[in-house]
Design a protein around this motif. Structure first.
Motif, PDB file in Angstrom:
ATOM      1  N   GLN A   1       0.847  -1.187   0.000  1.00  0.00           N
ATOM      2  CA  GLN A   1       0.000   0.000   0.000  1.00  0.00           C
ATOM      3  C   GLN A   1       0.882   1.236   0.000  1.00  0.00           C
ATOM      4  O   GLN A   1       1.653   1.467   0.948  1.00  0.00           O
ATOM      5  CB  GLN A   1      -0.924   0.012   1.220  1.00  0.00           C
ATOM      6  CG  GLN A   1      -1.949   1.126   1.181  1.00  0.00           C
ATOM      7  CD  GLN A   1      -3.053   0.922   2.196  1.00  0.00           C
ATOM      8  OE1 GLN A   1      -2.935   0.151   3.143  1.00  0.00           O
ATOM      9  NE2 GLN A   1      -4.166   1.612   2.001  1.00  0.00           N
ATOM     10  N   ALA A   2       0.767   2.000  -1.061  1.00  0.00           N
ATOM     11  CA  ALA A   2       1.493   3.264  -1.174  1.00  0.00           C
ATOM     12  C   ALA A   2       0.646   4.388  -0.588  1.00  0.00           C
ATOM     13  O   ALA A   2      -0.587   4.260  -0.508  1.00  0.00           O
ATOM     14  CB  ALA A   2       1.820   3.541  -2.637  1.00  0.00           C
ATOM     15  N   PRO A   3       1.260   5.483  -0.193  1.00  0.00           N
ATOM     16  CA  PRO A   3       0.500   6.593   0.383  1.00  0.00           C
ATOM     17  C   PRO A   3      -0.600   7.071  -0.553  1.00  0.00           C
ATOM     18  O   PRO A   3      -0.362   7.303  -1.745  1.00  0.00           O
ATOM     19  CB  PRO A   3       1.561   7.683   0.581  1.00  0.00           C
ATOM     20  CG  PRO A   3       2.834   6.940   0.731  1.00  0.00           C
ATOM     21  CD  PRO A   3       2.713   5.749  -0.169  1.00  0.00           C
ATOM     22  N   GLY A   4      -1.801   7.182  -0.021  1.00  0.00           N
ATOM     23  CA  GLY A   4      -2.927   7.672  -0.806  1.00  0.00           C
ATOM     24  C   GLY A   4      -3.517   6.668  -1.774  1.00  0.00           C
ATOM     25  O   GLY A   4      -4.406   7.017  -2.556  1.00  0.00           O
ATOM     26  N   LYS A   5      -3.034   5.433  -1.720  1.00  0.00           N
ATOM     27  CA  LYS A   5      -3.535   4.411  -2.647  1.00  0.00           C
ATOM     28  C   LYS A   5      -4.094   3.223  -1.877  1.00  0.00           C
ATOM     29  O   LYS A   5      -3.826   3.041  -0.695  1.00  0.00           O
ATOM     30  CB  LYS A   5      -2.421   3.948  -3.577  1.00  0.00           C
ATOM     31  CG  LYS A   5      -1.920   5.030  -4.518  1.00  0.00           C
ATOM     32  CD  LYS A   5      -0.959   4.459  -5.540  1.00  0.00           C
ATOM     33  CE  LYS A   5      -0.509   5.511  -6.535  1.00  0.00           C
ATOM     34  NZ  LYS A   5       0.410   4.955  -7.555  1.00  0.00           N
ATOM     35  N   GLN A   6      -4.877   2.413  -2.587  1.00  0.00           N
ATOM     36  CA  GLN A   6      -5.427   1.212  -1.973  1.00  0.00           C
ATOM     37  C   GLN A   6      -4.371   0.115  -1.908  1.00  0.00           C
ATOM     38  O   GLN A   6      -3.411   0.105  -2.690  1.00  0.00           O
ATOM     39  CB  GLN A   6      -6.632   0.726  -2.783  1.00  0.00           C
ATOM     40  CG  GLN A   6      -7.851   1.626  -2.677  1.00  0.00           C
ATOM     41  CD  GLN A   6      -9.067   1.009  -3.349  1.00  0.00           C
ATOM     42  OE1 GLN A   6      -8.955   0.216  -4.279  1.00  0.00           O
ATOM     43  NE2 GLN A   6     -10.252   1.362  -2.868  1.00  0.00           N
ATOM     44  N   ARG A   7      -4.594  -0.805  -0.982  1.00  0.00           N
ATOM     45  CA  ARG A   7      -3.706  -1.960  -0.885  1.00  0.00           C
ATOM     46  C   ARG A   7      -3.859  -2.802  -2.158  1.00  0.00           C
ATOM     47  O   ARG A   7      -4.981  -3.033  -2.629  1.00  0.00           O
ATOM     48  CB  ARG A   7      -4.032  -2.796   0.346  1.00  0.00           C
ATOM     49  CG  ARG A   7      -3.035  -3.881   0.654  1.00  0.00           C
ATOM     50  CD  ARG A   7      -3.336  -4.563   1.982  1.00  0.00           C
ATOM     51  NE  ARG A   7      -3.246  -3.637   3.104  1.00  0.00           N
ATOM     52  CZ  ARG A   7      -3.291  -4.025   4.380  1.00  0.00           C
ATOM     53  NH1 ARG A   7      -3.406  -5.327   4.676  1.00  0.00           N
ATOM     54  NH2 ARG A   7      -3.226  -3.138   5.344  1.00  0.00           N
ATOM     55  N   GLU A   8      -2.743  -3.272  -2.704  1.00  0.00           N
ATOM     56  CA  GLU A   8      -2.786  -4.033  -3.940  1.00  0.00           C
ATOM     57  C   GLU A   8      -1.952  -5.297  -3.830  1.00  0.00           C
ATOM     58  O   GLU A   8      -0.973  -5.368  -3.084  1.00  0.00           O
ATOM     59  CB  GLU A   8      -2.276  -3.191  -5.117  1.00  0.00           C
ATOM     60  CG  GLU A   8      -0.823  -2.779  -5.012  1.00  0.00           C
ATOM     61  CD  GLU A   8      -0.343  -1.990  -6.216  1.00  0.00           C
ATOM     62  OE1 GLU A   8      -1.157  -1.611  -7.063  1.00  0.00           O
ATOM     63  OE2 GLU A   8       0.891  -1.750  -6.297  1.00  0.00           O
TER      64      GLU A   8
ATOM     65  N   GLU B   1       8.542   3.936  -7.687  1.00  0.00           N
ATOM     66  CA  GLU B   1       7.114   3.637  -7.575  1.00  0.00           C
ATOM     67  C   GLU B   1       6.838   2.353  -6.788  1.00  0.00           C
ATOM     68  O   GLU B   1       5.681   2.029  -6.517  1.00  0.00           O
ATOM     69  CB  GLU B   1       6.459   3.548  -8.962  1.00  0.00           C
ATOM     70  CG  GLU B   1       7.158   2.634  -9.946  1.00  0.00           C
ATOM     71  CD  GLU B   1       8.106   3.398 -10.866  1.00  0.00           C
ATOM     72  OE1 GLU B   1       8.822   4.313 -10.379  1.00  0.00           O
ATOM     73  OE2 GLU B   1       8.134   3.063 -12.067  1.00  0.00           O
ATOM     74  N   ASP B   2       7.875   1.619  -6.432  1.00  0.00           N
ATOM     75  CA  ASP B   2       7.698   0.460  -5.559  1.00  0.00           C
ATOM     76  C   ASP B   2       7.639   0.858  -4.086  1.00  0.00           C
ATOM     77  O   ASP B   2       7.399  -0.002  -3.221  1.00  0.00           O
ATOM     78  CB  ASP B   2       8.848  -0.540  -5.753  1.00  0.00           C
ATOM     79  CG  ASP B   2       8.863  -1.162  -7.132  1.00  0.00           C
ATOM     80  OD1 ASP B   2       9.963  -1.292  -7.716  1.00  0.00           O
ATOM     81  OD2 ASP B   2       7.777  -1.529  -7.628  1.00  0.00           O
ATOM     82  N   THR B   3       7.875   2.122  -3.800  1.00  0.00           N
ATOM     83  CA  THR B   3       7.816   2.602  -2.422  1.00  0.00           C
ATOM     84  C   THR B   3       6.421   2.387  -1.852  1.00  0.00           C
ATOM     85  O   THR B   3       5.426   2.833  -2.431  1.00  0.00           O
ATOM     86  CB  THR B   3       8.182   4.097  -2.356  1.00  0.00           C
ATOM     87  OG1 THR B   3       9.549   4.253  -2.753  1.00  0.00           O
ATOM     88  CG2 THR B   3       7.990   4.641  -0.954  1.00  0.00           C
ATOM     89  N   ALA B   4       6.356   1.681  -0.722  1.00  0.00           N
ATOM     90  CA  ALA B   4       5.070   1.337  -0.113  1.00  0.00           C
ATOM     91  C   ALA B   4       5.328   0.588   1.191  1.00  0.00           C
ATOM     92  O   ALA B   4       6.460   0.188   1.476  1.00  0.00           O
ATOM     93  CB  ALA B   4       4.241   0.459  -1.050  1.00  0.00           C
TER      94      ALA B   4
END
Length: 120
Positions: free
Chosen positions: A39-46, A88-91
């Motif tokens: 889960q990245a900031p401001g995004k849903q868990r994927e 973009e893999d930061t999460a």
């Protein structure tokens, strides 16, 4: 009581690698699917990747060719090898296991999350 404990996150430069681990402890009869989500900031868990008891592996498109999931049933542990990391893999990465305890239905368990930060 079942617990999942993750380790291995951290800060890495783009192009670098990390290995995440997640170990389950407690009274466990069997572990079905194991996996990793993020889960990245401001995004849903994927979904990142899952591996079944039989060894069937599923990767998100973003993980194909760069990440590798594996499991060691002897120690109730799932691993995620991250390579060629991108910013973009930061999460926060969460491990997941579907666990059966004796005389109980299978339940979903989650780790506490481990931060992966990729700098450019």
């Amino acid at each position: 009581q079942v617990q999942l404990v993750e380790s291995g996150g951290g800060l890495v430069q783009a192009g670098g690698s990390l290995r995440l681990s997640c170990a389950a402890s407690g009274t466990i009869f069997r572990i079905d699917t194991m996996g990793w989500y993020r889960q990245a900031p401001g995004k849903q868990r994927e979904l990142v990747a899952t591996v079944t008891t039989g060894g069937t592996i599923n990767y998100a498109d973003s993980a194909k060719g760069r990440f590798s999931i594996s499991r060691d049933n002897a120690v109730n542990t799932v691993y995620l090898q991250l390579a060629n990391l991108k910013p973009e893999d930061t999460a926060v990465y969460y491990c997941y296991m579907r666990i059966r305890q004796a005389f109980m239905s299978a339940r979903d368990y989650w780790g506490q999350g481990t931060q992966v930060t990729v700098s450019s």
